[in-house]
Structure formats: C-alpha cells, structure tokens
Design a protein around this motif. Structure first.
Motif, PDB file in Angstrom:
ATOM      1  N   ALA A 124       0.998  -1.234  -0.156  1.00  0.00           N
ATOM      2  CA  ALA A 124      -0.412   0.070  -0.161  1.00  0.00           C
ATOM      3  C   ALA A 124       0.191   1.689   0.124  1.00  0.00           C
ATOM      4  N   PHE A 125       1.989   1.371   0.668  1.00  0.00           N
ATOM      5  CA  PHE A 125       3.181   2.285   1.255  1.00  0.00           C
ATOM      6  C   PHE A 125       3.576   2.699  -0.910  1.00  0.00           C
ATOM      7  N   TYR A 126       3.397   1.089  -1.191  1.00  0.00           N
ATOM      8  CA  TYR A 126       4.078   1.561  -2.553  1.00  0.00           C
ATOM      9  C   TYR A 126       3.388   2.421  -3.486  1.00  0.00           C
ATOM     10  N   ASN A 127       2.023   1.492  -3.445  1.00  0.00           N
ATOM     11  CA  ASN A 127       1.163   1.893  -4.517  1.00  0.00           C
ATOM     12  C   ASN A 127       0.943   3.360  -4.074  1.00  0.00           C
ATOM     13  N   HIS A 145       8.836 -10.343  -1.121  1.00  0.00           N
ATOM     14  CA  HIS A 145       8.806  -9.441  -2.137  1.00  0.00           C
ATOM     15  C   HIS A 145       7.530  -9.801  -3.679  1.00  0.00           C
ATOM     16  N   ILE A 146       7.518  -8.667  -3.786  1.00  0.00           N
ATOM     17  CA  ILE A 146       7.234  -8.880  -5.234  1.00  0.00           C
ATOM     18  C   ILE A 146       7.393  -7.222  -6.164  1.00  0.00           C
ATOM     19  N   GLU A 147       7.680  -7.394  -7.218  1.00  0.00           N
ATOM     20  CA  GLU A 147       8.414  -6.817  -7.860  1.00  0.00           C
ATOM     21  C   GLU A 147       7.028  -5.427  -7.942  1.00  0.00           C
ATOM     22  N   MET A 148       7.283  -4.529  -8.904  1.00  0.00           N
ATOM     23  CA  MET A 148       6.454  -3.315  -8.932  1.00  0.00           C
ATOM     24  C   MET A 148       6.835  -2.174  -9.707  1.00  0.00           C
ATOM     25  N   VAL A 149       6.427  -0.979 -10.761  1.00  0.00           N
ATOM     26  CA  VAL A 149       6.764  -0.265 -11.331  1.00  0.00           C
ATOM     27  C   VAL A 149       6.137   0.256 -11.710  1.00  0.00           C
ATOM     28  N   ARG A 150       7.128   1.382 -11.070  1.00  0.00           N
ATOM     29  CA  ARG A 150       6.676   3.026 -11.554  1.00  0.00           C
ATOM     30  C   ARG A 150       6.787   3.631 -12.814  1.00  0.00           C
ATOM     31  N   GLY A 151       5.687   3.578 -13.502  1.00  0.00           N
ATOM     32  CA  GLY A 151       6.075   4.606 -15.086  1.00  0.00           C
ATOM     33  C   GLY A 151       6.440   6.195 -14.895  1.00  0.00           C
TER      34      GLY A 151
END
Length: 156
Positions: A124-127, A145-151
């Motif tokens: 939620a923090f990274y979202n 863990h999970i990979e996350m991407v920010r465009g």
C-alpha cells in the motif's frame, strides 16, 4: 519533527564515515530487526547513488535509499535498500524518502520507468508512491517480495 537534511552521493564520493553509517543502519534494519541473514554488501553499491536523510539537529542518519542504475538489479533503474531508522518510523520520513528517491532516478536516468522489489507488507505504501505490482510474489531471503513498476510520467 523537522524535515530531514538530504544528501545524495555516488559511492565513489562517500566518506568512510558515511559508508560505515549507512551499512550499520542497513544492518540494523534488514539483518537485526527483520532477522534476515543475508549478505548486504552485494557488489551493487559501487555503481549506485546513496540518498541519506539526516536529523538537522544531530546529524543522525534517519532515512536511506540507494539509487541503482539500469542494468544492475533490473533492466530499468531501481530504488533499493529503502529504510527509515526504527526510532523515526512515525515521523513520516518514508514518504519524503521515496519522493526524493524518485526525483533522483528522474534526474540521473530520465524518461525511464523505475522497477523495485518491494516487501509485500509495504504494498500500500509503494502504491501510494505510484508503483504498481507486476508478476507474482516471491521469496527473497525469507521475506515475501513483489516486483513493482512506476512509469516515468515526470514529477508529480
């Protein structure tokens, strides 16, 4: 609590004391607090920029992240070893740390998305920082863990 004093340095510009402080804080959080036995010095630090947030009154290192160039952890630039010292967790430094980290990536590696490997309990923090999950959760050193991407859409 006052805002932090921020500095960012490439590994080659870190002082011996800065390097010791950041390695000690990373060990305090990731090895001792999270009880995760792993080799923190991973041969990536030498390629990275190191973002440090200090308490103005004392100079104490309270928040830290490393800015990883593309091609080191992922094809994209990355933000890693994100942490706030335990005694400063309720000070809202984490959000400021991520904002500064994102700005640093956009400065050093413009027009590129940012990929991170996030601990899933912080999803939620990274979202809230603009990151979106990609793929499935995975185990890294006993922590999910999970990979996350920010465009890269430029500054918010």
């Amino acid at each position: 609590m006052h805002p932090l004093n921020w500095t960012i340095r490439h590994f080659s510009s870190l002082t011996v004391n800065e390097l010791y402080e950041l390695l000690q804080l990373r060990s305090d959080v990731f090895v001792i607090e999270q009880q995760c036995i792993y080799r923190d010095p991973d041969d990536k630090d030498q390629h990275c920029y190191h973002l440090m947030g200090r308490i103005p009154e004392t100079g104490e290192l309270a928040a830290y992240a490393r800015i990883v160039p593309p091609g080191i952890s992922y094809e994209e630039p990355s933000i890693g070893r994100v942490l706030t010292a335990l005694k400063h967790r309720r000070s809202q430094f984490g959000k400021a740390l991520m904002q500064r980290s994102i700005e640093a990536v956009q400065t050093y590696y413009p027009d590129q998305p940012i990929r991170i490997g996030a601990q899933t309990y912080l999803l939620a923090f990274y979202n809230s920082c603009g990151f979106v999950e990609t793929g499935e959760p995975y185990d890294e050193d006993g922590i999910e863990h999970i990979e996350m991407v920010r465009g890269n859409t430029g500054p918010d």
